[in-house]
Design a protein around this motif. Structure first.
Motif, PDB file in Angstrom:
ATOM      1  N   VAL A   1       0.821  -1.207   0.000  1.00  0.00           N
ATOM      2  CA  VAL A   1       0.000   0.000   0.000  1.00  0.00           C
ATOM      3  C   VAL A   1       0.859   1.263   0.000  1.00  0.00           C
ATOM      4  O   VAL A   1       0.568   2.217  -0.732  1.00  0.00           O
ATOM      5  N   GLN A   2       1.915   1.310   0.803  1.00  0.00           N
ATOM      6  CA  GLN A   2       2.747   2.519   0.869  1.00  0.00           C
ATOM      7  C   GLN A   2       3.371   2.832  -0.488  1.00  0.00           C
ATOM      8  O   GLN A   2       3.372   3.984  -0.923  1.00  0.00           O
ATOM      9  N   SER A   3       3.866   1.815  -1.179  1.00  0.00           N
ATOM     10  CA  SER A   3       4.438   2.028  -2.514  1.00  0.00           C
ATOM     11  C   SER A   3       3.373   2.509  -3.489  1.00  0.00           C
ATOM     12  O   SER A   3       3.625   3.393  -4.303  1.00  0.00           O
ATOM     13  N   PHE A   4       2.180   1.934  -3.406  1.00  0.00           N
ATOM     14  CA  PHE A   4       1.078   2.361  -4.270  1.00  0.00           C
ATOM     15  C   PHE A   4       0.737   3.826  -4.017  1.00  0.00           C
ATOM     16  O   PHE A   4       0.599   4.614  -4.954  1.00  0.00           O
ATOM     17  N   GLU A   5       0.608   4.202  -2.741  1.00  0.00           N
ATOM     18  CA  GLU A   5       0.278   5.591  -2.407  1.00  0.00           C
ATOM     19  C   GLU A   5       1.378   6.543  -2.862  1.00  0.00           C
ATOM     20  O   GLU A   5       1.086   7.629  -3.370  1.00  0.00           O
ATOM     21  N   ASP A   6       2.630   6.146  -2.702  1.00  0.00           N
ATOM     22  CA  ASP A   6       3.742   6.975  -3.168  1.00  0.00           C
ATOM     23  C   ASP A   6       3.678   7.169  -4.679  1.00  0.00           C
ATOM     24  O   ASP A   6       3.890   8.279  -5.185  1.00  0.00           O
ATOM     25  N   THR A   7       3.378   6.106  -5.394  1.00  0.00           N
ATOM     26  CA  THR A   7       3.262   6.177  -6.850  1.00  0.00           C
ATOM     27  C   THR A   7       2.116   7.094  -7.257  1.00  0.00           C
ATOM     28  O   THR A   7       2.254   7.924  -8.167  1.00  0.00           O
ATOM     29  N   GLN A   8       0.972   6.971  -6.585  1.00  0.00           N
ATOM     30  CA  GLN A   8      -0.176   7.818  -6.902  1.00  0.00           C
ATOM     31  C   GLN A   8       0.137   9.293  -6.643  1.00  0.00           C
ATOM     32  O   GLN A   8      -0.243  10.168  -7.423  1.00  0.00           O
ATOM     33  N   GLN A   9       0.846   9.574  -5.558  1.00  0.00           N
ATOM     34  CA  GLN A   9       1.217  10.956  -5.245  1.00  0.00           C
ATOM     35  C   GLN A   9       2.174  11.503  -6.308  1.00  0.00           C
ATOM     36  O   GLN A   9       2.029  12.646  -6.753  1.00  0.00           O
TER      37      GLN A   9
END
Length: 94
Positions: free
Chosen positions: A46-54
């Motif tokens: 999830v953290q990597s996904f959120e970082d990518t989305q940001q």
């Protein structure tokens, strides 16, 4: 880690889900899942996904800003700062 370590068949996803969660959370690296030898999906924590989305959101803002500049939809710094000063004066009066 080698690229081959990040590519697994769908059977691995089915049989080792708990280990996948542990590994992805620790490494932050995505896992490419294949089916019949063809890439089908990417699994990531999830953290990597959120970082990518940001990051994507920031890139979109930059692209839109660049587009506005190309179309002449911008104000010079002096004009912008002058408008801010005017707004500040109005707030102090009101």
């Amino acid at each position: 880690m080698r690229l081959a370590d990040h590519v697994k068949p769908i059977s691995y996803l089915k049989s080792d889900a708990a280990q996948i969660v542990k590994d992805l959370t620790a490494s932050g690296e995505p896992l490419l899942i294949t089916q019949n030898g063809e890439a089908k999906l990417v699994v990531q924590d999830v953290q990597s996904f959120e970082d990518t989305q940001q990051t994507l959101a920031l890139l979109k803002i930059l692209a839109l800003g660049h587009q506005d500049i190309e179309q002449g939809k911008f104000k010079g710094a002096e004009e912008f700062l002058s408008e801010l000063d005017d707004l500040d004066r109005r707030e102090q009066i009101g």
